[in-house]
Motif scaffolding. Structure first.
Motif, PDB file in Angstrom:
ATOM      1  N   MET A   1       0.843  -1.198   0.000  1.00  7.60           N
ATOM      2  CA  MET A   1       0.000   0.000   0.000  1.00  7.60           C
ATOM      3  C   MET A   1       0.877   1.247   0.000  1.00  7.60           C
ATOM      4  SD  MET A   1      -2.989   1.095   2.693  1.00  7.60           S
ATOM      5  CE  MET A   1      -4.043  -0.224   2.125  1.00  7.60           C
ATOM      6  N   GLN A   2       0.400   2.302  -0.653  1.00 13.76           N
ATOM      7  CA  GLN A   2       1.162   3.528  -0.698  1.00 13.76           C
ATOM      8  C   GLN A   2       1.303   4.117   0.696  1.00 13.76           C
ATOM      9  OE1 GLN A   2      -0.878   6.052  -3.431  1.00 13.76           O
ATOM     10  NE2 GLN A   2      -0.460   4.785  -5.210  1.00 13.76           N
ATOM     11  N   ASP A   3       2.315   5.018   0.819  1.00 13.60           N
ATOM     12  CA  ASP A   3       2.556   5.630   2.120  1.00 13.60           C
ATOM     13  C   ASP A   3       1.352   6.447   2.576  1.00 13.60           C
ATOM     14  OD1 ASP A   3       4.220   6.306   4.353  1.00 13.60           O
ATOM     15  OD2 ASP A   3       4.426   8.285   3.482  1.00 13.60           O
ATOM     16  N   GLU A   4       0.650   7.059   1.615  1.00 15.53           N
ATOM     17  CA  GLU A   4      -0.522   7.840   1.955  1.00 15.53           C
ATOM     18  C   GLU A   4      -1.726   7.325   1.173  1.00 15.53           C
ATOM     19  OE1 GLU A   4       0.095  11.971   1.417  1.00 15.53           O
ATOM     20  OE2 GLU A   4       1.879  12.071   2.677  1.00 15.53           O
ATOM     21  N   ALA A   5      -2.901   7.398   1.778  1.00 15.29           N
ATOM     22  CA  ALA A   5      -4.120   6.981   1.092  1.00 15.29           C
ATOM     23  C   ALA A   5      -4.350   7.891  -0.110  1.00 15.29           C
ATOM     24  CB  ALA A   5      -5.307   7.047   2.053  1.00 15.29           C
ATOM     25  N   PRO A   6      -4.729   7.327  -1.263  1.00 18.05           N
ATOM     26  CA  PRO A   6      -4.895   8.136  -2.485  1.00 18.05           C
ATOM     27  C   PRO A   6      -6.192   8.930  -2.476  1.00 18.05           C
ATOM     28  CG  PRO A   6      -5.464   5.862  -2.924  1.00 18.05           C
ATOM     29  CD  PRO A   6      -4.966   5.905  -1.492  1.00 18.05           C
ATOM     30  N   THR A   7      -6.363   9.778  -1.471  1.00 20.31           N
ATOM     31  CA  THR A   7      -7.613  10.531  -1.363  1.00 20.31           C
ATOM     32  C   THR A   7      -7.774  11.536  -2.495  1.00 20.31           C
ATOM     33  OG1 THR A   7      -6.460  11.993   0.191  1.00 20.31           O
ATOM     34  CG2 THR A   7      -7.863  10.272   1.135  1.00 20.31           C
ATOM     35  N   PHE A   8      -6.678  12.155  -2.938  1.00 20.63           N
ATOM     36  CA  PHE A   8      -6.762  13.151  -4.009  1.00 20.63           C
ATOM     37  C   PHE A   8      -7.268  12.512  -5.292  1.00 20.63           C
ATOM     38  CE2 PHE A   8      -4.901  15.668  -7.500  1.00 20.63           C
ATOM     39  CZ  PHE A   8      -5.444  16.908  -7.204  1.00 20.63           C
ATOM     40  N   GLU A   9      -6.741  11.326  -5.626  1.00 19.95           N
ATOM     41  CA  GLU A   9      -7.183  10.619  -6.832  1.00 19.95           C
ATOM     42  C   GLU A   9      -8.643  10.203  -6.707  1.00 19.95           C
ATOM     43  OE1 GLU A   9      -4.487  10.080  -5.183  1.00 19.95           O
ATOM     44  OE2 GLU A   9      -2.753  10.124  -6.533  1.00 19.95           O
ATOM     45  N   ALA A  10      -9.046   9.803  -5.493  1.00 19.60           N
ATOM     46  CA  ALA A  10     -10.437   9.394  -5.281  1.00 19.60           C
ATOM     47  C   ALA A  10     -11.381  10.579  -5.467  1.00 19.60           C
ATOM     48  CB  ALA A  10     -10.597   8.803  -3.878  1.00 19.60           C
ATOM     49  N   ILE A  11     -10.967  11.761  -5.006  1.00 22.80           N
ATOM     50  CA  ILE A  11     -11.785  12.964  -5.175  1.00 22.80           C
ATOM     51  C   ILE A  11     -11.960  13.277  -6.663  1.00 22.80           C
ATOM     52  CG2 ILE A  11     -11.817  15.471  -4.849  1.00 22.80           C
ATOM     53  CD1 ILE A  11     -10.505  14.990  -2.118  1.00 22.80           C
ATOM     54  N   ASN A  12     -10.872  13.166  -7.441  1.00 23.74           N
ATOM     55  CA  ASN A  12     -10.957  13.414  -8.877  1.00 23.74           C
ATOM     56  C   ASN A  12     -11.897  12.430  -9.560  1.00 23.74           C
ATOM     57  OD1 ASN A  12      -9.232  15.599  -8.817  1.00 23.74           O
ATOM     58  ND2 ASN A  12      -7.409  14.389  -9.284  1.00 23.74           N
ATOM     59  N   TYR A  47      -2.698   9.859   7.412  1.00 22.11           N
ATOM     60  CA  TYR A  47      -2.062   8.679   7.991  1.00 22.11           C
ATOM     61  C   TYR A  47      -3.067   7.862   8.805  1.00 22.11           C
ATOM     62  CZ  TYR A  47       2.512  10.519   6.637  1.00 22.11           C
ATOM     63  OH  TYR A  47       3.583  10.979   5.923  1.00 22.11           O
ATOM     64  N   GLU A  48      -3.921   8.557   9.564  1.00 21.62           N
ATOM     65  CA  GLU A  48      -4.938   7.844  10.343  1.00 21.62           C
ATOM     66  C   GLU A  48      -5.891   7.087   9.435  1.00 21.62           C
ATOM     67  OE1 GLU A  48      -3.950  10.874  10.786  1.00 21.62           O
ATOM     68  OE2 GLU A  48      -3.427  11.158  12.906  1.00 21.62           O
ATOM     69  N   PHE A  49      -6.260   7.707   8.303  1.00 25.15           N
ATOM     70  CA  PHE A  49      -7.146   7.061   7.336  1.00 25.15           C
ATOM     71  C   PHE A  49      -6.462   5.860   6.708  1.00 25.15           C
ATOM     72  CE2 PHE A  49      -9.148   7.170   2.949  1.00 25.15           C
ATOM     73  CZ  PHE A  49     -10.317   6.551   3.349  1.00 25.15           C
ATOM     74  N   ASN A  50      -5.176   6.011   6.431  1.00 26.43           N
ATOM     75  CA  ASN A  50      -4.410   4.912   5.860  1.00 26.43           C
ATOM     76  C   ASN A  50      -4.338   3.743   6.842  1.00 26.43           C
ATOM     77  OD1 ASN A  50      -2.906   4.151   3.469  1.00 26.43           O
ATOM     78  ND2 ASN A  50      -1.106   4.089   4.785  1.00 26.43           N
ATOM     79  N   ARG A  53      -7.710   1.944   6.894  1.00 27.99           N
ATOM     80  CA  ARG A  53      -7.879   1.047   5.742  1.00 27.99           C
ATOM     81  C   ARG A  53      -7.037  -0.218   5.904  1.00 27.99           C
ATOM     82  NH1 ARG A  53      -6.353   3.316   0.577  1.00 27.99           N
ATOM     83  NH2 ARG A  53      -7.891   1.956  -0.386  1.00 27.99           N
ATOM     84  N   GLN A  54      -5.858  -0.052   6.485  1.00 22.63           N
ATOM     85  CA  GLN A  54      -5.000  -1.212   6.721  1.00 22.63           C
ATOM     86  C   GLN A  54      -5.649  -2.157   7.727  1.00 22.63           C
ATOM     87  OE1 GLN A  54      -1.884  -1.619   5.168  1.00 22.63           O
ATOM     88  NE2 GLN A  54      -1.958  -3.706   5.991  1.00 22.63           N
ATOM     89  N   GLY A  60      -8.906  -9.591  12.292  1.00 25.70           N
ATOM     90  CA  GLY A  60      -9.279  -9.423  13.684  1.00 25.70           C
ATOM     91  C   GLY A  60     -10.682  -8.877  13.868  1.00 25.70           C
ATOM     92  N   PRO A  61     -11.153  -8.810  15.116  1.00 25.50           N
ATOM     93  CA  PRO A  61     -12.485  -8.262  15.415  1.00 25.50           C
ATOM     94  C   PRO A  61     -12.534  -6.760  15.188  1.00 25.50           C
ATOM     95  CG  PRO A  61     -11.309  -8.750  17.444  1.00 25.50           C
ATOM     96  CD  PRO A  61     -10.471  -9.286  16.327  1.00 25.50           C
ATOM     97  N   ALA A  62     -13.701  -6.173  15.447  1.00 25.27           N
ATOM     98  CA  ALA A  62     -13.908  -4.750  15.182  1.00 25.27           C
ATOM     99  C   ALA A  62     -12.880  -3.879  15.893  1.00 25.27           C
ATOM    100  CB  ALA A  62     -15.320  -4.356  15.616  1.00 25.27           C
ATOM    101  N   MET A  63     -12.479  -2.815  15.215  1.00 25.92           N
ATOM    102  CA  MET A  63     -11.507  -1.887  15.778  1.00 25.92           C
ATOM    103  C   MET A  63     -12.126  -1.080  16.921  1.00 25.92           C
ATOM    104  SD  MET A  63      -9.772  -0.454  12.282  1.00 25.92           S
ATOM    105  CE  MET A  63     -11.348  -0.384  11.436  1.00 25.92           C
ATOM    106  N   VAL A  64     -11.297  -0.676  17.861  1.00 25.84           N
ATOM    107  CA  VAL A  64     -11.743   0.164  18.974  1.00 25.84           C
ATOM    108  C   VAL A  64     -10.847   1.389  19.049  1.00 25.84           C
ATOM    109  CG1 VAL A  64     -12.649  -1.789  20.291  1.00 25.84           C
ATOM    110  CG2 VAL A  64     -10.281  -1.070  20.641  1.00 25.84           C
TER     111      VAL A  64
END
Length: 206
Positions: A1-12, A47-50, A53-54, A60-64
Motif C-alpha cells: 500500500m502507498q505511504d498515503e491513502a490516495p484521497t486526491f485521486e479518489a476525489i478526482n 495517515y490515520e485514514f491509511n 484502511r490497513q 481481527g475483530p472490530a476496531m476500537v
C-alpha cells in the motif's frame, strides 16, 4: 500500500462520476463522499485514514478507539472528553461497548454490544480453528504474543484449558482476550430475542 491513502485521486474520480450523474439524490451522496475525503485531507488525517484502511484488511475483530480496565475509567474518560466521538467502539475489561454522543443535548452513553460474539460466531462457521499455543495464565500468553517477531491481528489459543481468541489492537498496543464460551449465552440471548419477535400464533378457539 502507498505511504498515503490516495484521497486526491479518489476525489478526482468522484468528480468525473458527478459530471455524469443527473439524479439530485445521488449527486448529494457523491458530494458527501467528496466532502468526507476533503475533510481527511484538510485536517491532516491521511495517515490515520491509511491506518484505518490497513486495519480493515486484517482478520481481527472490530476496531476500537480506546481500552479501559474498568467501567469507571471509561465513564470518566467519556465525561471529560472535550470532543467525544458520535459513535465508536471501546473495550472495557476486554468487553465491547459502543460510545454514543449527541452534541445538541450533550448526551453521552456507554452501551454493551455483541460485536465480539458475532466475530467469534463467524470464525466458528467451519468449526473452531485449532489453538496455536497453550498457556496457564494471561501473563504467559501476553509474554508469548509480545515476543513474536510479527504480531498477528488475532490468534486462537488455549488459556487455562479453555479456547480463547487473543486479539491485538495495534493502534492501542493492546492485547485482548475473548473466551469462545461467550457464544453459549449469546446464542441463548438471540433465541430469546427471536421468540419475542415471532411469538407462536394462538391456536383455534374451542
Amino acid at each position: 500500500m502507498q505511504d498515503e491513502a490516495p484521497t486526491f485521486e479518489a476525489i478526482n474520480l468522484l468528480g468525473l462520476i458527478l459530471e455524469k450523474t443527473e439524479s439530485v439524490e445521488e449527486r448529494e451522496l457523491l458530494f458527501t463522499a467528496v466532502d468526507a475525503l476533503r475533510f481527511i485531507e484538510t485536517t491532516g488525517q491521511q495517515y490515520e485514514f491509511n491506518d484505518y484502511r490497513q486495519d480493515l484488511m486484517t482478520e481481527g475483530p472490530a476496531m476500537v478507539i480506546a481500552s479501559f480496565a474498568t467501567r469507571e475509567e471509561a465513564e470518566a474518560w467519556l465525561k471529560n472528553h472535550p470532543k467525544p466521538p458520535r459513535r465508536a467502539a471501546v473495550l472495557i475489561a476486554d468487553e465491547y461497548h459502543t460510545v454514543y454522543y449527541r452534541r445538541d443535548t450533550n448526551d453521552r452513553r456507554l452501551v454493551s454490544t455483541h460485536s465480539i460474539e458475532y466475530h467469534l460466531e463467524e470464525m466458528m462457521k467451519d468449526g473452531r480453528p485449532p489453538p496455536v499455543a497453550s498457556f496457564d495464565t494471561r501473563e504467559q500468553a501476553r509474554a508469548w504474543f509480545y515476543s513474536l517477531p510479527e504480531r498477528p491481528s488475532q490468534a486462537v489459543i488455549q488459556l487455562g484449558g479453555e479456547p480463547y481468541l487473543a486479539a491485538y489492537h495495534r493502534k492501542l498496543d493492546h492485547l485482548a482476550f475473548h473466551p469462545f464460551s461467550l457464544l453459549e449465552p449469546f446464542e441463548q440471548w438471540r433465541k430469546t430475542l427471536d421468540e419475542k419477535k415471532d411469538p407462536e400464533e394462538p391456536g383455534p378457539r374451542s
